[in-house]
Structure formats: structure tokens, C-alpha cells
Design a protein around this motif. Sequence first.
Motif, short mmCIF file in Angstrom:
data_model
loop_
_atom_site.label_atom_id
_atom_site.label_comp_id
_atom_site.label_asym_id
_atom_site.label_seq_id
_atom_site.Cartn_x
_atom_site.Cartn_y
_atom_site.Cartn_z
N LYS A 22 -0.06 11.16 3.11
CA LYS A 22 1.23 10.49 3.29
C LYS A 22 1.14 9.57 4.50
CE LYS A 22 3.42 14.26 5.87
NZ LYS A 22 4.58 15.18 5.92
N ARG A 23 1.96 8.55 4.46
CA ARG A 23 1.97 7.57 5.54
C ARG A 23 2.36 8.24 6.85
NH1 ARG A 23 2.98 1.95 5.60
NH2 ARG A 23 3.32 2.04 3.34
N PRO A 24 1.63 8.00 7.94
CA PRO A 24 2.00 8.59 9.22
C PRO A 24 3.28 7.97 9.76
CG PRO A 24 0.17 7.07 9.49
CD PRO A 24 0.41 7.19 8.01
N PHE A 100 -9.98 -0.88 -1.55
CA PHE A 100 -8.89 -0.51 -2.44
C PHE A 100 -9.33 -0.45 -3.91
CE2 PHE A 100 -6.86 -2.54 1.25
CZ PHE A 100 -5.85 -1.64 1.55
N ARG A 101 -10.63 -0.38 -4.16
CA ARG A 101 -11.10 -0.48 -5.54
C ARG A 101 -10.78 0.76 -6.38
NH1 ARG A 101 -17.22 -2.15 -4.67
NH2 ARG A 101 -16.93 -0.68 -2.94
N GLU A 102 -10.57 1.90 -5.75
CA GLU A 102 -10.16 3.09 -6.50
C GLU A 102 -8.64 3.10 -6.60
OE1 GLU A 102 -10.27 7.97 -6.07
OE2 GLU A 102 -11.66 6.75 -4.90
N PRO A 103 -8.08 3.32 -7.80
CA PRO A 103 -6.62 3.24 -7.96
C PRO A 103 -5.85 4.13 -6.99
CG PRO A 103 -7.69 3.36 -10.11
CD PRO A 103 -8.77 3.60 -9.08
N ARG A 104 -4.82 3.58 -6.37
CA ARG A 104 -3.88 4.27 -5.50
C ARG A 104 -4.55 4.88 -4.26
NH1 ARG A 104 0.75 4.05 -8.12
NH2 ARG A 104 1.80 5.25 -6.49
N THR A 105 -5.72 4.36 -3.93
CA THR A 105 -6.52 4.92 -2.84
C THR A 105 -7.04 3.80 -1.95
OG1 THR A 105 -7.22 6.80 -4.19
CG2 THR A 105 -8.60 6.26 -2.31
N CYS A 106 -7.11 4.09 -0.66
CA CYS A 106 -7.77 3.20 0.29
C CYS A 106 -8.81 3.99 1.07
CB CYS A 106 -6.77 2.58 1.26
SG CYS A 106 -7.55 1.54 2.52
N LEU A 131 -4.39 1.62 9.76
CA LEU A 131 -3.43 2.38 8.97
C LEU A 131 -2.26 1.51 8.52
CD1 LEU A 131 -3.41 5.77 10.92
CD2 LEU A 131 -4.60 5.20 8.79
N THR A 132 -1.87 0.55 9.34
CA THR A 132 -0.81 -0.38 8.92
C THR A 132 -1.23 -1.13 7.67
OG1 THR A 132 0.00 -0.66 11.18
CG2 THR A 132 0.52 -2.40 9.61
N LYS A 137 2.22 -0.39 -0.40
CA LYS A 137 3.23 0.29 -1.21
C LYS A 137 2.67 1.29 -2.21
CE LYS A 137 6.90 -3.20 -1.00
NZ LYS A 137 7.74 -4.14 -1.79
N TRP A 138 1.61 0.95 -2.91
CA TRP A 138 1.19 1.78 -4.02
C TRP A 138 0.12 2.80 -3.66
CZ3 TRP A 138 -3.95 0.55 -4.65
CH2 TRP A 138 -4.36 -0.71 -4.20
N ILE A 139 -0.19 2.95 -2.36
CA ILE A 139 -1.26 3.86 -1.94
C ILE A 139 -0.73 5.29 -1.79
CG2 ILE A 139 -2.76 4.43 0.01
CD1 ILE A 139 -3.90 2.28 -1.76
N ASP A 140 -1.48 6.25 -2.36
CA ASP A 140 -1.15 7.67 -2.23
C ASP A 140 -2.11 8.41 -1.30
OD1 ASP A 140 0.93 7.50 -4.10
OD2 ASP A 140 -0.44 7.87 -5.77
#
Length: 202
Positions: A22-24, A100-106, A131-132, A137-140
Motif C-alpha cells: 500500500k502507498r506509504p 512497470f512491465r508487470e501488471p499493477r506492479t512497479c 516512491l512518489t 493510480k493503478w499500482i498495487d
Amino acid sequence: MGLTPVPNSEVATIVTTLEMRKRPPARPLPDSRLRLVVWDRPAPDKYRALFRRVGAPWLWFSRLIMDDGALTRIIHDPDVAIFAVVDPAGVEVGMLELDFREPRTCELSYFGLVPELAGQGHGRWLMAQALTRAWIKWIDRVWVHTCTLDHSSALGFYRKSGFEPIQRTVETFPDPRLTGALPRDAAPQIPMFDTGLDANRR
């Protein structure tokens, strides 16, 4: 419990994978005299030069041994964001790479500064910048890995930044100082065992 021998021509390290789910919470951006500059489709030679300056003390070598085509496919991919850290004189002194090549992942693929900047607080600034940019938006999930060849404070730094360790693995690979990917005097803190390889390969 036993010990597994490692050939003299190889290096062994323990790799720790860490993640955030989750976003810090928002925090003030630490002060720094450095700037982060977008590197849009950098030339392979320029990329490798900075990669070597930042990573040679820790035996970073993977991008140095790729051919131009393989490296270019990664660093010119629209889902890979690359930034150079620049000092007030305009000199490139660090790098940040977000994948960001893996879906919803960085993935924080590469994150580092030249050794001369260690211990001055710039790492906290660079992590805040990372982290910014990672938590769009779409990252989990944001994840990173470090290993026992990295700076001794790296694992603790990532944990303080909000990452949680989730896995450990052991990696072995040919010593890049013996294969010629890095100079023989790189990373003097990591023992090197001369195996009598042909001098033309060094």
C-alpha cells in the motif's frame, strides 16, 4: 547444517526480496541539492557508463554484459522509467529505474548514488522521489531486492522506507572482475580469488 563450496571463479550472495502493498503516508520531501532528470531512451553506452559508476562498488554487472539490442529493448521500453540524479554542476551522480512491465506492479530495478555521496541523506531524498513515481493510480505492489553484496545498511534502509521482506534466495554468478565485465579493483571489500583465467579475458 552444511556448507556449500563456491567455485573460486564465482561470487555468492544472499538476495532479499522486499515489497510494499500500500502507498506509504505522505511525508515532506527531504532536502537535497540534487535533481532527478528524466532519461528518455538513453543511449546504451551512456546508460552503461552511469550504471558502472553507481554500481561497480557493489558488483552490479548485469546490464554491462548485455548486447546493445537486449539492453535497448529494456531501457527504451515505454513501461520502464529511467532517471539520472544530477548534482548542481550537472554531473550525473546516481540513477533510478522503475519497471512497470508487470501488471499493477512497479519494481525498483536500480536505485543508487555514487559512493562519494554516501551518508549525506541523499538516499532518503531519492527514495522519496522513487516512491512518489512508483505509486501511480493503478499500482498495487512496489517491490525491490537487495543482497549481501550491497552496502551494509541497504536492507535496513529499505525496511525503514516501508518495505517488508518476503523472501530470501542464494545467488551465485561468475565474478565479473574475472570475466572482464568490471575492473579487477572494483569492490575491494568483496574477496576475489584469482583462478588463473587467461589475461585476455580480464
